[in-house]
Design an enzyme around this catalytic site. Structure first.
Site, PDB file in Angstrom:
ATOM      1  N   SER A 156       0.665  -1.111   0.112  1.00 50.88           N
ATOM      2  CA  SER A 156      -0.012  -0.076   0.037  1.00 50.88           C
ATOM      3  C   SER A 156       0.826   1.359   0.068  1.00 50.88           C
ATOM      4  O   SER A 156       1.890   1.473   0.958  1.00 50.88           O
ATOM      5  CB  SER A 156      -0.825  -0.014   1.310  1.00 50.88           C
ATOM      6  OG  SER A 156      -1.849   0.970   1.148  1.00 50.88           O
ATOM      7  N   GLU A 157       0.802   2.243  -0.859  1.00 52.60           N
ATOM      8  CA  GLU A 157       1.752   3.266  -1.138  1.00 52.60           C
ATOM      9  C   GLU A 157       1.808   4.108  -0.059  1.00 52.60           C
ATOM     10  O   GLU A 157       2.891   5.078   0.052  1.00 52.60           O
ATOM     11  CB  GLU A 157       1.682   3.780  -2.483  1.00 52.60           C
ATOM     12  CG  GLU A 157       0.420   4.681  -2.661  1.00 52.60           C
ATOM     13  CD  GLU A 157      -0.727   3.989  -3.334  1.00 52.60           C
ATOM     14  OE1 GLU A 157      -0.671   2.531  -3.339  1.00 52.60           O
ATOM     15  OE2 GLU A 157      -1.506   4.287  -4.292  1.00 52.60           O
ATOM     16  N   ASN A 158       1.061   4.053   0.872  1.00 56.73           N
ATOM     17  CA  ASN A 158       1.037   4.970   2.094  1.00 56.73           C
ATOM     18  C   ASN A 158       1.971   4.432   2.946  1.00 56.73           C
ATOM     19  O   ASN A 158       2.259   5.191   3.995  1.00 56.73           O
ATOM     20  CB  ASN A 158      -0.524   5.193   2.681  1.00 56.73           C
ATOM     21  CG  ASN A 158      -1.026   3.889   3.051  1.00 56.73           C
ATOM     22  OD1 ASN A 158      -1.103   3.085   2.481  1.00 56.73           O
ATOM     23  ND2 ASN A 158      -2.088   3.975   4.107  1.00 56.73           N
ATOM     24  N   SER A 213       8.714   4.137   0.340  1.00 58.73           N
ATOM     25  CA  SER A 213       7.663   3.700  -0.357  1.00 58.73           C
ATOM     26  C   SER A 213       7.515   3.866  -1.884  1.00 58.73           C
ATOM     27  O   SER A 213       7.517   2.912  -2.780  1.00 58.73           O
ATOM     28  CB  SER A 213       6.266   4.044   0.080  1.00 58.73           C
ATOM     29  OG  SER A 213       4.888   3.336  -0.518  1.00 58.73           O
TER      30      SER A 213
END
Lengths: 215, 216, 215, 216
Positions: free
Chosen positions: D45-47, D87
């Site tokens: 999840s790119e967060n 990320s």
């Protein structure tokens, strides 16, 4: 991630390979991998490492065995063997300021073409490099560095390949673990999944290609 | 008091509570010995630590906790460790309040040369170039002269470490500050006269009306 | 580091200030600081934040109170109020790809002039930017971003100001804590020195200027 | 089986053991539901998370553990968290093996447009540009046509997300691959004929000798 023996891992490295090696003056260096590189006598290596350590220690072992033909580093002041090999033209040395060295490796691992740094502007380090002005300040364009292999040393590795590091042994290991085609890791302790809490993982498992199994 | 001690004690007076400080090898390392116990400063070791403590007691050293030279150190409560990109992000990004470095030459512009002697072995610049370029204040701690030759020169003949001028040079004879391309004599060492300083200083020195003696 | 009340901290921020705010869709955002910014009605703010969150949540509160005149962000798709203010020309929005946004802030905090990224080459994002070729590949030159203030939210803060973060609330907080003149921090828990192990500190204490005391 | 399910099931077959996978919002999110339980892939999840797990059970959500849309998620054993620079270092640096994204248009060159409709509200590109530029493989999961208009176009009229071509488009009607500026029909959806695909495809399609039906 595949768990392999140190012999199998090093057998994958061809002579003439370009290899990043973690560690800072021999601290946080994958000693077992270096010992095996010496044993398998991999020659003509192009090494990217912060320093040349000292004879008999860490990356120093590769100079003891005269396996390095090119070194990109920030200083070699404490390894007389590396210095002798350089003066005898057996070893080509590219010296890079330490912060620039870190950023170039990080750029290589993060898909950046390079960074603009003020370090080195107006010095010998600027020779042959592009200078770029941003808002009236001059920066050097320092380009990304990558390698075929990264030899990384962690403190903890879990069964999936998640890594954490201890104290000053972290140094260049995490950024090198992102900047090579094949990442080979030794760890002081191999532990079950979950021993390293998610917030304490420094190198996520998918970055690790090979983990060296216990002796 | 020998020259090194004079320098180290005087440099220690430049540190303020809460400062993040990076000490180079040699004389700069000695500075930590003269920081008052009640003055809380953070010492950074550029191999990845803030909060370096004294050399650990016999048998308490850890092989994974060393200074930038690979020698065992300790860490104080509240220490933090990080990778080399972060360590030099702190340095280049201006988060280091003071760096104290050795020098081969400093010229009237405050330009420092401390990493290379042409024709001799090239050990490499390590972190010096980033420190001189990025730290908020750069203090050079060095002997005033070597083999009778001034290290405070009109113009550096050795390769520069950075074009960014240093803030202050502290020697065994004097404290010198730099601004607008001019070197000013701020203080003299105990028992050293202005004339003695001038006699071993190649760079032109601005001499203010009052030049107090170092308080160390 | 100084421990101050939230009122004192926000009183230091002038109208028109340029402020970075940590958080990702309202997660890991310093809510108490934002509430106080609204209460003290700081107007004409120039905000650097990943997104505009949603009305009533995180950075969204600043748009509810119409305090923002300029926003640098990666998307504002879930905040209709921010969108309305943009369409009504009350709010200028600079949209930046998320990875570029992170690198520009990191560059600002690490003393770099900028980075070369492949992201955005050949798209609208490239308009007005310098393109630089390295070894035959074209990159955009993306310059550093800094701010006067960074409002950062941590999970743990110790008495010295060392910070650690929890799960996905880390996001932009650590890089923003390096990229502003004054760094103000709220933490879910303030703990004694030593509770956060050295290897688990993410933001070292000297980066923190002000820590908000418990309510 | 509805179109979305066809797409999600077919995309799931593109994932291999050990892959680091980033799923965009919308149809791509559904892909996770169709990965066989014995196939170990890492979802990012790119967060700031690798190892995303299913939506937590009632009462077990944590406000500091969400997906990129701010919705509660869980984390699997062996998960890791990190900041946004890391990320996107993972994404831009080619460490993400597969990203699956929605699309507005894909053209014959494999160019994707998925972030902006001129004249309409501009929500912003978020992480899409980095994902399409940096991931090792980019798979677009979308309906073949919208309101009767082909989304597989000769040339994108909407602003591009990246000039880097995607690897594969999976729609409710077909699987299409891209190379050398040409789109090739690899598979058709169950019950869909080649002629039906061609009828709603604006881009010129290369039709190989055999075009099997999707195995889902």
């Amino acid at each position: 991630m595949m768990a392999v023996s140190v012999e199998e891992a090093v057998a994958m490295i061809p002579a003439g390979a370009r290899i990043m090696v973690g560690g800072f003056m021999g601290v946080g260096t994958p000693e077992r991998l270096l010992d095996e590189v010496v044993r398998q006598h991999k020659t003509d290596l192009s090494i990217v490492s912060n320093d040349a350590a000292t004879p008999g220690k860490g990356i120093g072992k590769l100079f003891d065995a005269a396996l390095v033909s090119r070194l990109t580093a920030t200083h070699i002041g404490l390894n007389p063997k590396a210095q002798q090999q350089m003066l005898a033209n057996q070893l080509a040395v590219d010296l890079v300021p330490q912060g620039t060295f870190a950023e170039r490796i990080r750029a290589g691992g993060c898909g950046l073409g390079g960074v603009l740094t003020p370090t080195g502007v107006g010095t010998l380090v600027a020779e042959g490099k592009r200078q770029i002005e941003v808002d009236g300040t001059t920066f050097l364009l320092e380009t990304a560095i990558r390698a075929q292999f990264a030899l990384v040393h962690a403190f903890l590795a879990d069964y999936l390949g998640n890594l954490s590091y201890a104290l000053t042994a972290r140094n260049f290991n995490p950024i090198m673990a992102m900047a090579a085609d094949t990442v080979i890791v030794t760890a002081e302790h191999i532990v079950p999944v979950g021993v390293i809490a998610p917030d304490h993982v420094v190198t996520p498992a998918p970055l690790v290609d090979y983990l060296i199994t216990n002796g | 008091m020998d020259g090194q001690t004079v320098i180290a004690r005087r440099v220690a007076k430049e540190l303020h509570a809460g400062d993040l400080v990076n000490l180079g090898i040699g004389i700069p390392t000695l500075v930590a010995n003269y920081v008052p116990a009640d003055l809380k400063v953070f010492f950074q070791s550029e191999n990845g630590l803030i909060g370096t403590g004294p050399i650990p007691e016999q048998g308490m050293a850890h092989p994974l906790l060393t200074d930038a030279g690979g020698r065992p150190i300790s860490a104080l409560p509240g220490a933090s460790t990080f990778d080399s990109a972060m360590s030099f992000g702190l340095i280049r990004g201006g988060h280091v309040d003071v760096t104290v470095l050795g020098g081969l030459q400093v010229d009237a512009h405050g330009h420092l040369a401390n990493w290379m002697i042409p024709g001799k072995m090239v050990p490499g610049m390590g972190g010096a170039m980033d420190l001189v370029t990025g730290a908020k204040r750069v203090i050079v701690a060095m002997q005033h002269a070597a083999k009778g030759k001034s290290k405070i020169v009109a113009r550096c003949t050795l390769p520069l470490t950075s074009t960014r001028p240093v803030s202050l040079v502290v020697t065994d004879m004097a404290v010198i500050a730099f601004s607008d391309g001019k070197a000013s004599l701020l203080e003299t060492a105990p028992g050293v006269s202005i004339a003695e300083v001038l006699a071993v200083t190649e760079a032109e020195l601005v001499i203010p009306d009052t030049v107090p003696e170092m308080k160390i």
